[in-house]
Design an enzyme around this catalytic site. Sequence first.
Site, mmCIF file in Angstrom:
data_model
loop_
_atom_site.group_PDB
_atom_site.id
_atom_site.type_symbol
_atom_site.label_atom_id
_atom_site.label_comp_id
_atom_site.label_asym_id
_atom_site.label_seq_id
_atom_site.Cartn_x
_atom_site.Cartn_y
_atom_site.Cartn_z
ATOM 1 N N ASP A 113 0.867 -1.174 0.000
ATOM 2 C CA ASP A 113 0.000 0.000 0.000
ATOM 3 C C ASP A 113 0.908 1.230 0.000
ATOM 4 O OD1 ASP A 113 -1.962 1.862 0.333
ATOM 5 O OD2 ASP A 113 -2.892 0.945 2.067
ATOM 6 N N LYS A 141 -0.449 -1.602 -5.022
ATOM 7 C CA LYS A 141 -1.380 -0.485 -5.239
ATOM 8 C C LYS A 141 -0.696 0.716 -5.885
ATOM 9 C CE LYS A 141 -4.923 -1.327 -1.763
ATOM 10 N NZ LYS A 141 -5.493 -0.880 -0.471
ATOM 11 N N ARG A 175 -10.090 -13.565 5.255
ATOM 12 C CA ARG A 175 -8.793 -14.068 4.779
ATOM 13 C C ARG A 175 -8.943 -15.356 3.975
ATOM 14 N NH1 ARG A 175 -4.492 -11.254 7.207
ATOM 15 N NH2 ARG A 175 -4.808 -10.607 9.359
HETATM 16 P P1 IMP Z 1 1.905 -0.440 3.840
HETATM 17 O O1 IMP Z 1 2.988 -0.458 4.888
HETATM 18 O O2 IMP Z 1 1.129 0.825 3.829
HETATM 19 O O3 IMP Z 1 2.421 -0.797 2.458
HETATM 20 O O4 IMP Z 1 0.818 -1.509 4.304
HETATM 21 C C1 IMP Z 1 0.819 -2.815 3.821
HETATM 22 C C2 IMP Z 1 -0.072 -3.684 4.691
HETATM 23 O O5 IMP Z 1 -1.359 -3.078 4.880
HETATM 24 C C3 IMP Z 1 -0.327 -5.004 3.989
HETATM 25 O O6 IMP Z 1 0.605 -5.972 4.391
HETATM 26 C C4 IMP Z 1 -1.733 -5.348 4.436
HETATM 27 O O7 IMP Z 1 -1.699 -6.091 5.637
HETATM 28 C C5 IMP Z 1 -2.395 -4.016 4.694
HETATM 29 N N1 IMP Z 1 -3.237 -3.598 3.527
HETATM 30 C C6 IMP Z 1 -2.970 -2.625 2.642
HETATM 31 N N2 IMP Z 1 -3.940 -2.525 1.723
HETATM 32 C C7 IMP Z 1 -4.864 -3.472 2.037
HETATM 33 C C8 IMP Z 1 -6.116 -3.884 1.444
HETATM 34 O O8 IMP Z 1 -6.600 -3.374 0.426
HETATM 35 N N3 IMP Z 1 -6.772 -4.908 2.066
HETATM 36 C C9 IMP Z 1 -6.276 -5.537 3.182
HETATM 37 N N4 IMP Z 1 -5.115 -5.185 3.756
HETATM 38 C C10 IMP Z 1 -4.409 -4.156 3.195
HETATM 39 MG MG MG Z 2 -3.767 -6.684 7.486
#
Ligand code: IMP
Ligand code: MG
Length: 184
Positions: A113, A141, A175
């Site tokens: 994300d 994303k 999940r």
């Molecule tokens: P980041 O550190 O912002 O890249 O967050 C990544 C983590 O957020 C992933 O490992 C997921 O656990 C969670 N995450 C991000 N987007 C989604 C989504 O659309 N659905 C479910 N979990 C998400």
């Molecule tokens: Mg999660």
Amino acid sequence: MLSTPEVLRRTGGRPVKSIIFDEAAIAAKVEALGAEITEAYPDGELLVLGLLKGSFIFLSDLVRQIERPIQVDFLVASSYGHSKVSSGTVRLVYDPKTRLEGKHILLVEDIIDTGKTLKRMMTLLAARRPRSLAICALLDKELAVEIRPELRFVGFRAPPAFLVGYGLDHAENYRHLPFIADLE
Ligand code: IMP
Ligand code: MG
């Protein structure tokens, strides 16, 4: 809204907006990623590290498509410590027992994300002096481009929606869905 009996039985009556990637599309992509990984690491020990919990289904399917010797272990990260507010640091809640030094490390993540968690995780792992360190993510994303870690193996570009299924959760639910859906 998608409210077929097969979906509703699995979600407890809650419809999902749409199925973004179905079982067949996921299986084909995981097979291709496995082949790519097999090809990319001709020599050396390869340790595949799954970032829990989100990667558990993807990891279990992926490792069966890798046709070379590998070791498998897991990581559990926490960015919040005991507080409810982010401290800005990532802690390893479960540290892999397997030695990392001198091995190729492939970190497997469900979805990128902002990429924040992963970026910090890479710094932590790099300190263990692996032979190489790379990321395999099923979904990307493509947000927050300036801090994103380099992704060596990527499954799908994901829409900027909240996705569930195939390991991805919403408050620990969904999940187990065999497909990836937009919850809405
Ligand atoms: P980041 O550190 O912002 O890249 O967050 C990544 C983590 O957020 C992933 O490992 C997921 O656990 C969670 N995450 C991000 N987007 C989604 C989504 O659309 N659905 C479910 N979990 C998400
Ligand atoms: Mg999660």
